[in-house]
Design a protein around this motif. Structure first.
Motif, mmCIF file in Angstrom:
data_model
loop_
_atom_site.group_PDB
_atom_site.id
_atom_site.type_symbol
_atom_site.label_atom_id
_atom_site.label_comp_id
_atom_site.label_asym_id
_atom_site.label_seq_id
_atom_site.Cartn_x
_atom_site.Cartn_y
_atom_site.Cartn_z
ATOM 1 N N ARG A 194 -32.359 33.418 23.281
ATOM 2 C CA ARG A 194 -32.470 33.112 21.855
ATOM 3 C C ARG A 194 -32.103 31.658 21.580
ATOM 4 N NH1 ARG A 194 -32.644 36.300 17.398
ATOM 5 N NH2 ARG A 194 -32.263 38.155 18.668
ATOM 6 N N ASN A 195 -32.877 31.017 20.716
ATOM 7 C CA ASN A 195 -32.600 29.649 20.281
ATOM 8 C C ASN A 195 -32.887 29.583 18.789
ATOM 9 O OD1 ASN A 195 -32.325 26.923 19.876
ATOM 10 N ND2 ASN A 195 -33.801 26.298 21.424
ATOM 11 N N GLU A 196 -31.819 29.507 17.980
ATOM 12 C CA GLU A 196 -31.956 29.577 16.536
ATOM 13 C C GLU A 196 -31.222 28.415 15.874
ATOM 14 O OE1 GLU A 196 -33.705 31.852 15.038
ATOM 15 O OE2 GLU A 196 -33.914 33.465 16.520
ATOM 16 N N VAL A 197 -31.641 28.072 14.667
ATOM 17 C CA VAL A 197 -30.913 27.125 13.832
ATOM 18 C C VAL A 197 -30.336 27.913 12.659
ATOM 19 C CG1 VAL A 197 -31.045 25.090 12.364
ATOM 20 C CG2 VAL A 197 -32.343 25.173 14.507
ATOM 21 N N ILE A 198 -29.025 27.800 12.476
ATOM 22 C CA ILE A 198 -28.329 28.486 11.389
ATOM 23 C C ILE A 198 -28.135 27.465 10.271
ATOM 24 C CG2 ILE A 198 -26.416 30.016 10.838
ATOM 25 C CD1 ILE A 198 -25.746 29.963 13.877
ATOM 26 N N HIS A 199 -28.719 27.728 9.115
ATOM 27 C CA HIS A 199 -28.718 26.782 8.013
ATOM 28 C C HIS A 199 -27.573 27.061 7.032
ATOM 29 C CE1 HIS A 199 -32.817 25.473 9.164
ATOM 30 N NE2 HIS A 199 -32.997 26.745 9.460
ATOM 31 N N THR A 200 -27.276 26.067 6.199
ATOM 32 C CA THR A 200 -26.367 26.293 5.085
ATOM 33 C C THR A 200 -26.860 27.497 4.282
ATOM 34 O OG1 THR A 200 -25.985 23.910 4.945
ATOM 35 C CG2 THR A 200 -25.286 25.231 3.068
ATOM 36 N N HIS A 201 -25.947 28.371 3.901
ATOM 37 C CA HIS A 201 -26.207 29.615 3.166
ATOM 38 C C HIS A 201 -26.673 30.751 4.076
ATOM 39 C CE1 HIS A 201 -25.644 26.981 -0.136
ATOM 40 N NE2 HIS A 201 -26.859 26.466 -0.128
ATOM 41 N N ASP A 202 -26.768 30.512 5.384
ATOM 42 C CA ASP A 202 -27.015 31.600 6.327
ATOM 43 C C ASP A 202 -25.690 32.213 6.752
ATOM 44 O OD1 ASP A 202 -29.701 30.999 6.254
ATOM 45 O OD2 ASP A 202 -29.810 30.221 8.305
ATOM 46 N N VAL A 203 -25.755 33.441 7.205
ATOM 47 C CA VAL A 203 -24.636 34.095 7.872
ATOM 48 C C VAL A 203 -25.174 34.653 9.181
ATOM 49 C CG1 VAL A 203 -22.948 35.977 7.794
ATOM 50 C CG2 VAL A 203 -23.451 34.669 5.713
ATOM 51 N N GLN A 204 -24.501 34.317 10.270
ATOM 52 C CA GLN A 204 -24.913 34.773 11.595
ATOM 53 C C GLN A 204 -23.833 35.666 12.172
ATOM 54 O OE1 GLN A 204 -23.577 32.933 15.007
ATOM 55 N NE2 GLN A 204 -25.572 32.490 15.881
ATOM 56 N N ILE A 205 -24.244 36.757 12.805
ATOM 57 C CA ILE A 205 -23.285 37.569 13.553
ATOM 58 C C ILE A 205 -23.785 37.755 14.978
ATOM 59 C CG2 ILE A 205 -24.267 39.782 12.809
ATOM 60 C CD1 ILE A 205 -21.222 40.741 12.865
ATOM 61 N N MET A 206 -22.851 37.629 15.902
ATOM 62 C CA MET A 206 -23.132 37.872 17.311
ATOM 63 C C MET A 206 -22.120 38.889 17.811
ATOM 64 S SD MET A 206 -23.417 35.159 20.467
ATOM 65 C CE MET A 206 -21.639 34.839 20.544
ATOM 66 N N SER A 207 -22.610 40.075 18.175
ATOM 67 C CA SER A 207 -21.759 41.078 18.807
ATOM 68 C C SER A 207 -21.786 40.793 20.302
ATOM 69 C CB SER A 207 -22.285 42.491 18.523
ATOM 70 O OG SER A 207 -22.230 42.780 17.140
ATOM 71 N N ALA A 208 -20.675 40.240 20.815
ATOM 72 C CA ALA A 208 -20.660 39.806 22.216
ATOM 73 C C ALA A 208 -20.727 40.986 23.171
ATOM 74 C CB ALA A 208 -19.414 38.968 22.481
ATOM 75 N N GLY A 209 -20.178 42.140 22.778
ATOM 76 C CA GLY A 209 -20.310 43.359 23.560
ATOM 77 C C GLY A 209 -19.910 43.202 25.015
ATOM 78 N N SER A 210 -20.778 43.643 25.912
ATOM 79 C CA SER A 210 -20.490 43.642 27.347
ATOM 80 C C SER A 210 -20.474 42.245 27.953
ATOM 81 C CB SER A 210 -21.515 44.500 28.090
ATOM 82 O OG SER A 210 -22.830 44.029 27.834
ATOM 83 N N GLY A 211 -20.884 41.235 27.177
ATOM 84 C CA GLY A 211 -20.798 39.860 27.645
ATOM 85 C C GLY A 211 -22.026 39.043 27.309
ATOM 86 N N ILE A 212 -21.800 37.851 26.784
ATOM 87 C CA ILE A 212 -22.898 36.948 26.455
ATOM 88 C C ILE A 212 -22.396 35.519 26.602
ATOM 89 C CG2 ILE A 212 -22.370 36.797 23.974
ATOM 90 C CD1 ILE A 212 -25.436 36.939 23.488
ATOM 91 N N ARG A 213 -23.296 34.635 26.984
ATOM 92 C CA ARG A 213 -22.982 33.214 27.055
ATOM 93 C C ARG A 213 -23.811 32.496 26.005
ATOM 94 N NH1 ARG A 213 -19.840 31.755 30.981
ATOM 95 N NH2 ARG A 213 -20.423 29.561 30.787
ATOM 96 N N HIS A 214 -23.179 31.525 25.324
ATOM 97 C CA HIS A 214 -23.923 30.816 24.282
ATOM 98 C C HIS A 214 -23.376 29.404 24.114
ATOM 99 C CE1 HIS A 214 -21.286 31.153 20.442
ATOM 100 N NE2 HIS A 214 -20.514 31.327 21.480
ATOM 101 N N SER A 215 -24.127 28.599 23.391
ATOM 102 C CA SER A 215 -23.697 27.251 23.022
ATOM 103 C C SER A 215 -24.004 27.051 21.552
ATOM 104 C CB SER A 215 -24.415 26.186 23.862
ATOM 105 O OG SER A 215 -25.816 26.227 23.642
ATOM 106 N N GLU A 216 -23.232 26.160 20.916
ATOM 107 C CA GLU A 216 -23.422 25.849 19.499
ATOM 108 C C GLU A 216 -23.333 24.339 19.336
ATOM 109 O OE1 GLU A 216 -21.151 29.255 17.053
ATOM 110 O OE2 GLU A 216 -20.029 28.400 18.722
#
Length: 238
Positions: A82-104
């Motif tokens: 996944r590659n997304e842009v989170i804008h002002t007025h957005d709300v993002q949730i990530m359920s890490a669960g069993s494991g995830i790697r990400h960058s911001e």
């Protein structure tokens, strides 16, 4: 009713140049045994990231991570592709669960991005990682509270793997607001984004917070134009 007051001036603070971060709870090098969590709310970081900078790839597991950009845009990449842009007025949730790697990263090379990163302990462990984001326009929360995160994602909110609710509201001066806690055993952590309000006998200014539990509601009176966030979470892990 029980309550705890967290003043903005008492938060942890770390300025790394590219990142200016304030911590409402113990995080990284900031440790306060009295500020480990509020119920299942573990982290509330108030971050400013310089243009073009950000957090390199890193891992999480068994944590519900909510990101709320206050200004600017945040670019998210993760190990699911996944590659997304989170804008002002957005709300993002990530359920890490069993494991995830990400960058911001700050999506802009010209402007800062300011955002809240909030961690909540999950209800179910080791689930398949999940991701969701939605836009919530400010016009939809003028002089009322808008639920943006809920356990079932009802009414257009994003869904969280916990009996937790997040609400945002923008109120004119002199408004009286009553928030009803969603579930028995939950408490509510009210964070003032901007403005000034009286909450259960305490005057709070920008970035102050109050946690309230052993009650079924909170009463708020705004002294100025006020923007607030309420995080309704279980006080104990079942």
């Amino acid at each position: 009713m029980k309550k705890i007051l967290h003043k903005a001036s008492d938060r942890g603070h770390a300025n790394h140049g590219w990142l200016d971060s304030y911590h409402s709870f113990s995080f990284a090098s900031f440790y306060d045994p009295e500020k480990m969590n509020f119920g299942l709310l573990r982290v509330l970081n108030d971050d400013t990231v310089a243009p073009g900078m950000g957090f390199g790839e890193h891992g999480h597991d068994n944590m519900e991570i909510v990101s709320i950009p206050l200004s600017g845009e945040l670019e998210h990449k993760d190990s699911t592709g996944r590659n997304e842009v989170i804008h002002t007025h957005d709300v993002q949730i990530m359920s890490a669960g069993s494991g995830i790697r990400h960058s911001e990263f700050n999506h802009s090379r010209e402007k800062e991005v300011k955002f809240l990163q909030i961690w909540v302990f999950p209800k179910k462990r080791d689930i398949e990682p999940l991701y969701e984001q939605k836009t919530f326009h400010p016009a939809s929360r003028i002089n009322k509270l808008l639920t943006v995160v809920s356990p079932d994602g009802n009414a257009g909110s994003v869904a969280i793997n916990q009996d937790a609710w997040f609400s945002l509201g923008n109120f004119d001066p002199g408004k009286q607001v009553e928030y009803k806690i969603q579930k028995s055993g939950n408490g509510a952590y009210l964070f003032i984004l901007n403005g000034e309000a009286e909450v259960e006998g305490n005057v709070l200014s920008a970035r102050d917070a109050i946690g309230v539990w052993d009650t079924d509601k909170i009463k708020v009176t705004t002294n100025t134009y006020t923007e607030l966030l309420i995080i309704d979470v279980p006080m104990e892990l079942n």
